[in-house]
Scaffold this motif. Structure first.
Motif, PDB file in Angstrom:
ATOM      1  N   ALA A  42       0.832  -1.197   0.000  1.00  0.00           N
ATOM      2  CA  ALA A  42       0.000   0.000   0.000  1.00  0.00           C
ATOM      3  C   ALA A  42       0.869   1.250   0.000  1.00  0.00           C
ATOM      4  CB  ALA A  42      -0.920   0.005   1.216  1.00  0.00           C
ATOM      5  N   ILE A  43       0.374   2.298  -0.664  1.00  0.00           N
ATOM      6  CA  ILE A  43       1.070   3.580  -0.678  1.00  0.00           C
ATOM      7  C   ILE A  43       0.213   4.639   0.009  1.00  0.00           C
ATOM      8  CG2 ILE A  43       2.438   3.093  -2.734  1.00  0.00           C
ATOM      9  CD1 ILE A  43       0.458   4.820  -4.357  1.00  0.00           C
ATOM     10  N   LEU A  44       0.882   5.493   0.757  1.00  0.00           N
ATOM     11  CA  LEU A  44       0.266   6.665   1.364  1.00  0.00           C
ATOM     12  C   LEU A  44       0.735   7.875   0.570  1.00  0.00           C
ATOM     13  CD1 LEU A  44      -1.242   8.171   3.672  1.00  0.00           C
ATOM     14  CD2 LEU A  44       0.919   8.119   4.948  1.00  0.00           C
ATOM     15  N   VAL A  45      -0.187   8.569  -0.078  1.00  0.00           N
ATOM     16  CA  VAL A  45       0.155   9.744  -0.883  1.00  0.00           C
ATOM     17  C   VAL A  45      -0.154  10.981  -0.056  1.00  0.00           C
ATOM     18  CG1 VAL A  45      -0.233  10.988  -3.035  1.00  0.00           C
ATOM     19  CG2 VAL A  45      -0.325   8.482  -3.008  1.00  0.00           C
ATOM     20  N   PHE A  46       0.871  11.772   0.197  1.00  0.00           N
ATOM     21  CA  PHE A  46       0.787  12.908   1.107  1.00  0.00           C
ATOM     22  C   PHE A  46       1.116  14.179   0.340  1.00  0.00           C
ATOM     23  CE2 PHE A  46       2.787  15.367   4.737  1.00  0.00           C
ATOM     24  CZ  PHE A  46       1.622  15.548   5.453  1.00  0.00           C
ATOM     25  N   SER A  47       0.238  15.199   0.447  1.00  0.00           N
ATOM     26  CA  SER A  47       0.432  16.418  -0.346  1.00  0.00           C
ATOM     27  C   SER A  47       0.173  17.682   0.467  1.00  0.00           C
ATOM     28  CB  SER A  47      -0.471  16.393  -1.584  1.00  0.00           C
ATOM     29  OG  SER A  47      -1.825  16.179  -1.229  1.00  0.00           O
ATOM     30  N   LYS A  48       0.488  17.637   1.743  1.00  0.00           N
ATOM     31  CA  LYS A  48       0.296  18.814   2.593  1.00  0.00           C
ATOM     32  C   LYS A  48       1.318  19.906   2.257  1.00  0.00           C
ATOM     33  CE  LYS A  48       0.225  20.316   7.438  1.00  0.00           C
ATOM     34  NZ  LYS A  48       0.210  19.888   8.856  1.00  0.00           N
ATOM     35  N   THR A  49       0.878  21.156   2.308  1.00  0.00           N
ATOM     36  CA  THR A  49       1.775  22.280   2.029  1.00  0.00           C
ATOM     37  C   THR A  49       1.566  23.387   3.045  1.00  0.00           C
ATOM     38  OG1 THR A  49       0.155  23.232   0.493  1.00  0.00           O
ATOM     39  CG2 THR A  49       1.860  21.830  -0.456  1.00  0.00           C
ATOM     40  N   ASN A  50       2.585  23.635   3.844  1.00  0.00           N
ATOM     41  CA  ASN A  50       2.622  24.832   4.675  1.00  0.00           C
ATOM     42  C   ASN A  50       3.513  25.898   4.046  1.00  0.00           C
ATOM     43  OD1 ASN A  50       0.808  24.276   6.702  1.00  0.00           O
ATOM     44  ND2 ASN A  50       2.313  23.426   8.111  1.00  0.00           N
ATOM     45  N   GLY A  51       4.189  25.524   2.957  1.00  0.00           N
ATOM     46  CA  GLY A  51       4.975  26.462   2.171  1.00  0.00           C
ATOM     47  C   GLY A  51       4.291  26.695   0.834  1.00  0.00           C
ATOM     48  N   PHE A  52       5.083  26.968  -0.203  1.00  0.00           N
ATOM     49  CA  PHE A  52       4.525  27.204  -1.539  1.00  0.00           C
ATOM     50  C   PHE A  52       3.662  26.017  -1.966  1.00  0.00           C
ATOM     51  CE2 PHE A  52       4.533  26.809  -6.134  1.00  0.00           C
ATOM     52  CZ  PHE A  52       4.155  28.084  -6.529  1.00  0.00           C
ATOM     53  N   ARG A  53       2.506  26.322  -2.546  1.00  0.00           N
ATOM     54  CA  ARG A  53       1.600  25.258  -2.962  1.00  0.00           C
ATOM     55  C   ARG A  53       1.520  25.170  -4.488  1.00  0.00           C
ATOM     56  NH1 ARG A  53      -1.871  21.830  -0.712  1.00  0.00           N
ATOM     57  NH2 ARG A  53      -3.593  21.044  -1.979  1.00  0.00           N
ATOM     58  N   HIS A  54       1.815  23.995  -5.014  1.00  0.00           N
ATOM     59  CA  HIS A  54       1.697  23.740  -6.448  1.00  0.00           C
ATOM     60  C   HIS A  54       0.235  23.412  -6.755  1.00  0.00           C
ATOM     61  CE1 HIS A  54       6.029  23.353  -5.809  1.00  0.00           C
ATOM     62  NE2 HIS A  54       6.180  23.487  -7.108  1.00  0.00           N
ATOM     63  N   GLU A  55      -0.561  24.447  -6.862  1.00  0.00           N
ATOM     64  CA  GLU A  55      -2.017  24.299  -6.962  1.00  0.00           C
ATOM     65  C   GLU A  55      -2.448  23.428  -8.128  1.00  0.00           C
ATOM     66  OE1 GLU A  55      -4.283  25.179  -4.944  1.00  0.00           O
ATOM     67  OE2 GLU A  55      -3.559  26.839  -3.707  1.00  0.00           O
ATOM     68  N   GLU A  56      -1.801  23.585  -9.266  1.00  0.00           N
ATOM     69  CA  GLU A  56      -2.227  22.846 -10.458  1.00  0.00           C
ATOM     70  C   GLU A  56      -1.672  21.433 -10.486  1.00  0.00           C
ATOM     71  OE1 GLU A  56      -1.186  25.167 -13.842  1.00  0.00           O
ATOM     72  OE2 GLU A  56      -2.595  26.786 -13.384  1.00  0.00           O
ATOM     73  N   ALA A  57      -0.428  21.270 -10.042  1.00  0.00           N
ATOM     74  CA  ALA A  57       0.217  19.967 -10.170  1.00  0.00           C
ATOM     75  C   ALA A  57      -0.300  18.958  -9.152  1.00  0.00           C
ATOM     76  CB  ALA A  57       1.731  20.116 -10.025  1.00  0.00           C
ATOM     77  N   ILE A  58      -0.572  19.399  -7.927  1.00  0.00           N
ATOM     78  CA  ILE A  58      -0.897  18.452  -6.857  1.00  0.00           C
ATOM     79  C   ILE A  58      -2.105  17.576  -7.187  1.00  0.00           C
ATOM     80  CG2 ILE A  58      -1.795  18.328  -4.495  1.00  0.00           C
ATOM     81  CD1 ILE A  58       0.232  20.491  -3.743  1.00  0.00           C
ATOM     82  N   PRO A  59      -3.264  18.123  -7.590  1.00  0.00           N
ATOM     83  CA  PRO A  59      -4.397  17.228  -7.856  1.00  0.00           C
ATOM     84  C   PRO A  59      -4.161  16.285  -9.026  1.00  0.00           C
ATOM     85  CG  PRO A  59      -4.927  19.495  -8.468  1.00  0.00           C
ATOM     86  CD  PRO A  59      -3.649  19.543  -7.716  1.00  0.00           C
ATOM     87  N   VAL A  60      -3.436  16.751 -10.037  1.00  0.00           N
ATOM     88  CA  VAL A  60      -3.168  15.895 -11.194  1.00  0.00           C
ATOM     89  C   VAL A  60      -2.225  14.761 -10.797  1.00  0.00           C
ATOM     90  CG1 VAL A  60      -2.242  15.835 -13.534  1.00  0.00           C
ATOM     91  CG2 VAL A  60      -3.543  17.819 -12.770  1.00  0.00           C
ATOM     92  N   ALA A  61      -1.199  15.084 -10.013  1.00  0.00           N
ATOM     93  CA  ALA A  61      -0.282  14.042  -9.553  1.00  0.00           C
ATOM     94  C   ALA A  61      -0.979  13.069  -8.616  1.00  0.00           C
ATOM     95  CB  ALA A  61       0.917  14.681  -8.861  1.00  0.00           C
ATOM     96  N   ASN A  62      -1.840  13.570  -7.733  1.00  0.00           N
ATOM     97  CA  ASN A  62      -2.603  12.671  -6.858  1.00  0.00           C
ATOM     98  C   ASN A  62      -3.413  11.678  -7.680  1.00  0.00           C
ATOM     99  OD1 ASN A  62      -1.742  13.653  -4.374  1.00  0.00           O
ATOM    100  ND2 ASN A  62      -3.441  15.098  -4.165  1.00  0.00           N
ATOM    101  N   ALA A  63      -4.028  12.171  -8.740  1.00  0.00           N
ATOM    102  CA  ALA A  63      -4.828  11.298  -9.602  1.00  0.00           C
ATOM    103  C   ALA A  63      -3.942  10.248 -10.286  1.00  0.00           C
ATOM    104  CB  ALA A  63      -5.573  12.123 -10.640  1.00  0.00           C
ATOM    105  N   LEU A  64      -2.729  10.654 -10.680  1.00  0.00           N
ATOM    106  CA  LEU A  64      -1.821   9.706 -11.327  1.00  0.00           C
ATOM    107  C   LEU A  64      -1.425   8.589 -10.363  1.00  0.00           C
ATOM    108  CD1 LEU A  64      -0.055   8.946 -13.785  1.00  0.00           C
ATOM    109  CD2 LEU A  64       1.760  10.357 -12.768  1.00  0.00           C
ATOM    110  N   PHE A  65      -1.078   8.933  -9.134  1.00  0.00           N
ATOM    111  CA  PHE A  65      -0.687   7.905  -8.168  1.00  0.00           C
ATOM    112  C   PHE A  65      -1.870   7.007  -7.809  1.00  0.00           C
ATOM    113  CE2 PHE A  65       2.702  11.092  -7.311  1.00  0.00           C
ATOM    114  CZ  PHE A  65       3.778  10.285  -7.673  1.00  0.00           C
ATOM    115  N   ALA A  66      -3.067   7.579  -7.775  1.00  0.00           N
ATOM    116  CA  ALA A  66      -4.258   6.762  -7.539  1.00  0.00           C
ATOM    117  C   ALA A  66      -4.463   5.769  -8.683  1.00  0.00           C
ATOM    118  CB  ALA A  66      -5.482   7.656  -7.375  1.00  0.00           C
TER     119      ALA A  66
END
Length: 297
Positions: free
Chosen positions: A53-77
């Protein structure tokens, strides 16, 4: 005339104030030390999570890659679905506790930025890696100008980010694949030409225990940062590498700023190979590494 100038100054100040209010989150993230948001209640995990199993973690307290994060999350899913892996995605740092992490075999940091963990969560993540868990870090996960948690940058990523080109920010460049024996690199050409936001680091991570998979040809793009700052690293400019943290496998790629990157077949192939490796489905690396040596070969 003085009245006109006075009103102009008031209008400009009002516009500036509106800009600050509307963009304060981003300003705080980048220029004011980042957000200080820490979760203490973990998310509810599914009753059953298939292994590996993989845990995909995308928390950002710094700069947020708004466009890339959801697309990458979908790819790993999609990887998880296609490969039959268990999968859970979250931005809740409290999932980093011993019990919850024990249900996963590898963690993917999808453009994680800033100081995202409490002391207890840091300790749980460190234990997970040293005991044999896998880690895949993508782009912004190694792209902070400074880190409160030095262990992460020195022993996990292994290099301190110092900047990326500006004007233009995104450029076509040549990536040289130095080692195509690794599962992440097997289907890539020797010279891989693609467009990205190219990271530079204070120094190369190349040292005993660190294995560089790909380097950047600095002659193929203009490596100047803000105000013309020279970001060159010279002939040795690693962009993808792996190493061991205890018995844990660590893979980092500095590529992947734009959402379009995750639709590139070759880039997606590299990430899939990286996750398979982190899950120990391929390769024998780190099996004999000491659990107390953060950079064993």
């Amino acid at each position: 005339m003085k009245r006109i100038l006075g009103w102009s100054a008031i209008v400009l100040l009002a516009l500036f104030a509106i800009f600050i209010v509307r963009n304060y989150d981003g300003i705080q993230r980048v220029f004011l030390g980042g957000l200080k948001v820490y979760e203490t209640t973990p998310p509810q995990l599914p009753a059953q999570i298939q292994r590996p199993a993989i845990l995909v973690f995308s928390k950002t307290n710094g700069f947020r890659h708004e466009e890339a994060i959801p697309v990458a999350n979908a790819l790993f899913a999609r990887f998880a679905t296609d490969q039959g892996w268990g999968h859970f995605q979250t931005e809740n740092g409290a999932v980093f506790n011993r019990d919850d992490l024990s249900r996963f075999d590898a963690v993917v940091f999808n453009n994680v930025s800033g100081d995202v963990f409490t002391a207890e969560q840091r300790a749980a993540f460190e234990e997970f890696l040293r005991d044999g868990g896998g880690f895949v870090g993508v782009h912004g996960s190694g792209g902070d100008m400074s880190y409160d948690w030095r262990w992460y940058v020195e022993d996990v990523i292994g290099a301190q980010f110092k900047g990326h080109p500006m004007f233009p920010q995104f450029q076509q460049a040549t990536v040289r694949v130095d080692d195509n024996s690794h599962s992440a690199m097997r289907e890539l050409p020797a010279e891989w030409i693609r467009t990205d936001e190219w990271y530079s680091f204070e120094k190369s991570p190349r040292r005993p225990g660190y294995n560089v998979l790909a380097t950047l040809d600095e002659n193929s793009y203009e490596n100047k940062g803000m105000f013309g700052k020279d970001l060159s690293m010279g002939e040795d400019h690693p962009i993808v590498w792996w190493h061991c943290v205890g018995r844990g496998r660590v893979f980092y790629s500095a590529m992947g700023h734009q959402a379009e990157a995750y639709a590139e077949p070759q880039h997606a192939t590299m990430l899939l190979g990286a996750v398979k490796w982190a899950l120990r489905q391929v390769g024998s690396e780190c099996e004999l590494a000491s659990a107390t040596d953060a950079s064993a070969p």
